[in-house]
Design an enzyme around this catalytic site. Sequence first.
Site, PDB file in Angstrom:
ATOM      1  N   CYS A 275       2.935  42.313  24.441  1.00 43.43           N
ATOM      2  CA  CYS A 275       4.033  42.984  25.128  1.00 43.43           C
ATOM      3  C   CYS A 275       5.276  42.932  24.254  1.00 43.43           C
ATOM      4  CB  CYS A 275       4.337  42.277  26.444  1.00 43.43           C
ATOM      5  SG  CYS A 275       2.910  42.203  27.525  1.00 43.43           S
TER       6      CYS A 275
ATOM      7  N   GLU B  86      14.146  35.281   6.170  1.00 43.40           N
ATOM      8  CA  GLU B  86      14.341  35.771   7.554  1.00 43.40           C
ATOM      9  C   GLU B  86      14.003  34.741   8.638  1.00 43.40           C
ATOM     10  OE1 GLU B  86      12.667  39.735   8.167  1.00 43.40           O
ATOM     11  OE2 GLU B  86      13.183  40.338   6.137  1.00 43.40           O
TER      12      GLU B  86
ATOM     13  N   ARG C  39       4.116  38.951  33.466  1.00 45.72           N
ATOM     14  CA  ARG C  39       3.050  39.071  32.462  1.00 45.72           C
ATOM     15  C   ARG C  39       1.809  38.260  32.835  1.00 45.72           C
ATOM     16  NH1 ARG C  39       5.447  37.443  26.998  1.00 45.72           N
ATOM     17  NH2 ARG C  39       6.757  36.129  28.306  1.00 45.72           N
TER      18      ARG C  39
ATOM     19  N   SER D 245      10.177  38.745   5.043  1.00 40.56           N
ATOM     20  CA  SER D 245       9.973  37.529   5.821  1.00 40.56           C
ATOM     21  C   SER D 245       8.948  36.617   5.153  1.00 40.56           C
ATOM     22  CB  SER D 245       9.528  37.875   7.240  1.00 40.56           C
ATOM     23  OG  SER D 245       8.357  38.639   7.216  1.00 40.56           O
TER      24      SER D 245
ATOM     25  N   LYS E 179      -1.302  39.227  30.845  1.00 40.85           N
ATOM     26  CA  LYS E 179      -1.294  38.728  29.468  1.00 40.85           C
ATOM     27  C   LYS E 179      -1.751  37.273  29.451  1.00 40.85           C
ATOM     28  CE  LYS E 179       1.953  37.191  25.925  1.00 40.85           C
ATOM     29  NZ  LYS E 179       1.528  37.965  24.748  1.00 40.85           N
TER      30      LYS E 179
ATOM     31  N   HIS F 250      -2.088  41.455   6.782  1.00 39.02           N
ATOM     32  CA  HIS F 250      -2.518  41.293   8.176  1.00 39.02           C
ATOM     33  C   HIS F 250      -3.750  40.426   8.309  1.00 39.02           C
ATOM     34  CE1 HIS F 250       0.144  44.740   8.140  1.00 39.02           C
ATOM     35  NE2 HIS F 250       0.514  44.299   9.329  1.00 39.02           N
TER      36      HIS F 250
END
Length: 772
Positions: free
Chosen positions: A530, A498, A15, A447, A18, A708
């Site tokens: 990823c 969670e 990666r 969660s 990234k 979000h």
Amino acid sequence: MKTNVLGYPRIGADRALKKASEKYWKGLITQTELEAAGRAIKKLNWQLQNNAGIDFIPSNDFSFYDQILDASLAYGCIPSRYKQILKDKSQLDLYFAMARGFQEEGEDVTAMEMTKWFDTNYHYIVPEFTKNQSFELLSTKAIDEYQEALDLGIQTKPVLISPVTYLLLGKEKEAGFHRLDLLDNLLPVFFDLVDKLVKSGATYIQLDEPCLALDLSAESKEAITKTYTQLAARFPKLKVILTNYFDCFGDNLDTVLKLPVYALHLDLVRCSEQLNDIINSELFNPNQTLSLGIVEGRNIWINDFEKSISTIEKAKNFLSPERIWIASSCSLLHVPCDLDLEKNTKNLPEEVKQGLAFAKQKVDEIVTLAQLSARDITEAATVKFALNTQANRTKKTSALINHFPTQARAASVTEQDSRRVSVFKDRQHLQHKHLNLPLYPTTTIGSFPQTKEVRAWRAKFKKNEISEADYDEFLKTETEKTIRFQEETSLDVLVHGEFERNDMVEYFGERLEGFAFSDFGWVQSYGSRCVKPPILFGDVYRTAPMTVKWSAYAQSLTEKPVKGMLTGPVTILQWSFVRNDQPRALTCKQIALAIRDEVIDLEKAGLSIIQIDEPAIREGLPLRKRYWESYLNWAVESFKIAASGVKDSTQIHTHMCYSEFNDIIKNIAQMDADVITIETSRSEMELLDAFVNFKYPNEIGPGVYDIHSPRVPTLNEIESLLVKAGKLLPERNIWVNPDCGLKTRDWPETKSALINLVKAAKIMREKSAVES
Ligand code: GLN
Ligand code: ZN
């Protein structure tokens, strides 16, 4: 026979891309350093394919974020809100601003929309179009990359997204036109780009036209004909490889066979009949080359050489060998880089590993298949053939893969197993009596914040730096804190939070038989993000309860109902690499049976509400509408198998996020969950229309705020959304909740938001009492 690779993973085996991009975004490295990291990956990829002996090596398949965003930059399709950045900043910064938004130096510009690339888990940046807009050749990336490979002594085949697919993948940002109207403006710029590539020395071009895997309108087909006819007229010597993947050409086949292109690429993994259809067609020109996409680019299993060779032999009956290429079915972007990095035999047993191939191994398979189809077969190729036959045999007969009781159980599932005891109306009555919740009951999606601390403890536990007992103690404390917080906030249905889960699919994969895990099996999802999908290789079954401990513990702490939290069978299937030796429907049924047992165990442990999340149900839809019904039938059946083992008084919830519900509302209703919670806040409850128009009978929690964003919703906002919902739906059916899990949020904003949410629900209850 020649060999052809459609695209190679660009994140780098460890990666590297990234890591470099994220450093660049934080200002820790310079643009030159980021570009150097990109160049290093490209070089490795090209050399790897070159050394393996691939004839058609792709260039311009690399990207710093996304290949469609690259095309937007190439064609100068820059939405007006970025005009200032276009003026002030480098092209790379403009590019990242379009991908990620820009909030700095007094500017605040939103990112472009992102959506799923066909039926994959890769996301592309959606081009934005305005009426009569013009294009210009802005970025020369495709040409530069071609040159970059040439400087290394490697001749490549530039990959371009065709202008028609590019337009179709975008969105009109104003009324009064169709995006295909822009084709005449776009084509000259596209030709200019092709011209520059040809002048640099390119003789082949891979033109990706994956919209051919969709149902196309007559206008779209005309646009395709026009594009390729003009292209051939302008560049008579250029060899164009028309490249389609992810499904058959279908109804588009006649259009395709009339196009003046040098080669056609077929995805024979997704559509094995395609080869017959083409060679039997009167329109087929035997001088055309066929690129046989026979090595799967979407999944990680080894090729079946015996089967592939018989397909190649079939093609040989109609075409001379130089007209047949051996290829990956689609870009290898969708598989991890290199299986050789995997050394952890505990997570990935040898017996499973021998049946896998990642990108590097797939390149080798492509070359080997070509060697095996040659007149003189080398010793080395013969050895590889024998090994492949052996590996496929082991894969079929392995004791790790076959669990006969599970196979028998799945075979004996009856209609009864996917039906609750009573119909919803009767269940609702019992559940209301049993749960005794107020009107507008409040809850969350599962969660709670996965803080740095939570992740640090999990990492330490994974590395054996702390004992299981210590880790358990930590999780208990977090769970209890979360229960207390929900009690103090007066939420009605609580969750355990969670904290013990890394990921909603991986957690279950790790506890079920039939799954394996890689250490480096990363696949790009979007930008620098990823994912590492679990490897579902064998029969799936459960040997012990997976979630009961934490749910039961949470329930033991409180008088209020705690909701058990599970991931549904379709989502587990959808977000894993799934075995290819049996239909997905059957694999899904096995997962469903395991989840069913878990649901029953949760009920036994005293949980009277259980949520089975299915956020991925919509993204499993086939690309062509005529296959939808059959998919939806087994997907819904699997959910119902999982949900139907409980008493009427046990309330089953499900949750879905970011879905367009209109065209599948009938099937969502068939799932017959007692309660469904959905995303609706971003669209101001517009997504509720599907439920309202359909007169959806069961209970619904339309998400009242967007999780979000760190922004705390005001009491007024939530209240007005609830007022809207209250006008559209029967009051006793409405739940009040955020639109998704809170794991990506921090505690302060979560607390403030939930306090407002509960207040709003209380106001609604008071209003309702006054009115009645
Ligand atoms: N229960 C999950 C959570 O709260 C649901 C996540 C999802 O919908 N993607 O995180
Ligand atoms: Zn969600």
